[in-house]
Design an enzyme around this catalytic site. Structure first.
Site, PDB file in Angstrom:
ATOM      1  N   LEU A 105       1.168  -1.302   0.421  1.00  0.00           N
ATOM      2  CA  LEU A 105       0.056   0.628  -0.008  1.00  0.00           C
ATOM      3  C   LEU A 105       0.531   1.175  -0.226  1.00  0.00           C
ATOM      4  O   LEU A 105       2.447   0.821  -0.030  1.00  0.00           O
ATOM      5  CB  LEU A 105      -0.676   0.016   1.352  1.00  0.00           C
ATOM      6  CG  LEU A 105      -2.008  -1.489   1.379  1.00  0.00           C
ATOM      7  CD1 LEU A 105      -2.493  -0.898   2.956  1.00  0.00           C
ATOM      8  CD2 LEU A 105      -3.074  -1.583   0.458  1.00  0.00           C
ATOM      9  N   SER A 106       0.409   2.295  -0.009  1.00  0.00           N
ATOM     10  CA  SER A 106       1.202   3.743  -0.561  1.00  0.00           C
ATOM     11  C   SER A 106       1.742   3.291   1.251  1.00  0.00           C
ATOM     12  O   SER A 106       2.515   4.341   0.927  1.00  0.00           O
ATOM     13  CB  SER A 106       0.566   4.811  -0.494  1.00  0.00           C
ATOM     14  OG  SER A 106      -0.789   5.094   0.387  1.00  0.00           O
ATOM     15  N   GLU A 107       0.934   3.683   1.879  1.00  0.00           N
ATOM     16  CA  GLU A 107       1.599   3.078   3.328  1.00  0.00           C
ATOM     17  C   GLU A 107       0.910   2.455   4.743  1.00  0.00           C
ATOM     18  O   GLU A 107      -0.481   1.942   4.408  1.00  0.00           O
ATOM     19  CB  GLU A 107       1.082   4.575   4.250  1.00  0.00           C
ATOM     20  CG  GLU A 107       2.236   5.853   5.181  1.00  0.00           C
ATOM     21  CD  GLU A 107       3.162   6.632   4.061  1.00  0.00           C
ATOM     22  OE1 GLU A 107       3.873   6.577   4.345  1.00  0.00           O
ATOM     23  OE2 GLU A 107       2.116   6.868   3.337  1.00  0.00           O
ATOM     24  N   THR A 108       1.940   2.088   5.332  1.00  0.00           N
ATOM     25  CA  THR A 108       1.493   0.620   6.201  1.00  0.00           C
ATOM     26  C   THR A 108       2.008   2.481   7.616  1.00  0.00           C
ATOM     27  O   THR A 108       3.694   2.485   7.509  1.00  0.00           O
ATOM     28  CB  THR A 108       2.378  -0.615   6.033  1.00  0.00           C
ATOM     29  OG1 THR A 108       2.082  -0.877   5.046  1.00  0.00           O
ATOM     30  CG2 THR A 108       1.935  -1.059   8.057  1.00  0.00           C
TER      31      THR A 108
END
Length: 259
Positions: free
Chosen positions: A42-45
């Site tokens: 994902l774009s961010e974790t």
């Protein structure tokens, strides 16, 4: 280890920006958190640990740790308020960008984030070649912000991500005056392994101060014009920016990192 996926700045699932959230009892090794972020893709974790009255919060993209992420902060507050501390009206987060707060207002989560101080930079042929349209203005802080002529150009743009990587700035944001919204933006982060960020909170810490000055108003409704789309209710507060949005839970899972 519990793992949540939350769509932030979204009215319902499959909109907004998905963020992976891991609520930890203690910190994992940095390398392991990076592997988890890469596996999640994902774009961010986001990873968070309770420390006294606040939470320490860190954000990892598939390409590395980042200093500020708005949508994953909103998503973390959503998870904490729904599953960990349901009676809390807000949360304090200690981050690489200092202390951030999230306040719950009904079904909206309002983030208090630092505003970026933008400086004008020359529009270059390299920008035009990377974007496919020639910007009317360009501004630089952590990220590069390119103003396009109108909303249609922002929506139609198909940037050459290899050429975007050669531009200055960590991310590239394309922005224009909106038809239904105060501003319309798209955000690209190939340097972080994210071709296009569906909704970029930290990007709006660049966009809101700039567009607030242009429109001579401090309250804006912004639209991220990615294929998923997302709406942000924004306030320019000088050195701070407040961004509010909704969130939707997509999944809850267990991670078995094996380390």
């Amino acid at each position: 280890m519990k793992y949540y996926v939350v769509d932030a700045f979204a009215e319902k699932v499959f909109e907004g920006n998905p963020a992976g959230i891991c609520v930890l009892d203690r910190w994992l090794p940095d390398g392991l958190m990076q592997k988890i972020a890469m596996e999640n893709n994902l774009s961010e974790t986001a990873f968070t640990v309770k420390e006294g009255e606040s939470f320490r919060l860190r954000w990892f993209t598939p390409g590395g740790e980042i200093d500020l992420c708005g949508h994953a902060t909103l998503a973390t507050a959503y998870v904490l308020s729904r599953f960990i501390e349901p009676d809390a009206g807000g949360f304090l987060f200690e981050t690489l960008s200092g202390r951030l707060t999230v306040t719950r207002r009904g079904d909206l989560y309002e983030l208090d984030l630092p505003a970026y101080d933008l400086s004008p930079v020359p529009v270059t042929d390299e920008m035009e070649e990377a974007i496919g349209f020639r910007p009317t203005e360009a501004w630089m802080a952590r990220d590069l912000v390119c103003v396009l002529e109108d909303e249609s150009q922002v929506r139609a743009a198909k940037p050459d991500l290899v050429k975007v990587t050669a531009l200055d700035g960590l991310l590239l944001h394309l922005i224009a005056r909106g038809n239904e919204y105060d501003c319309v933006t798209r955000s690209f982060a190939p340097k972080l392994g994210v071709p296009e960020d569906p909704v970029c909170g930290s990007g709006h810490c660049h966009v809101v101060p700039l567009w607030s000055r242009k429109l001579k108003k401090n309250e804006l409704v912004a639209r991220q014009a990615s294929s998923r789309g997302g709406t942000l209710f924004c306030r320019n507060c000088g050195e701070r920016v407040k961004l509010a949005g909704k969130a939707a839970l997509y999944s809850i899972a267990d991670i078995f990192p094996g380390e």
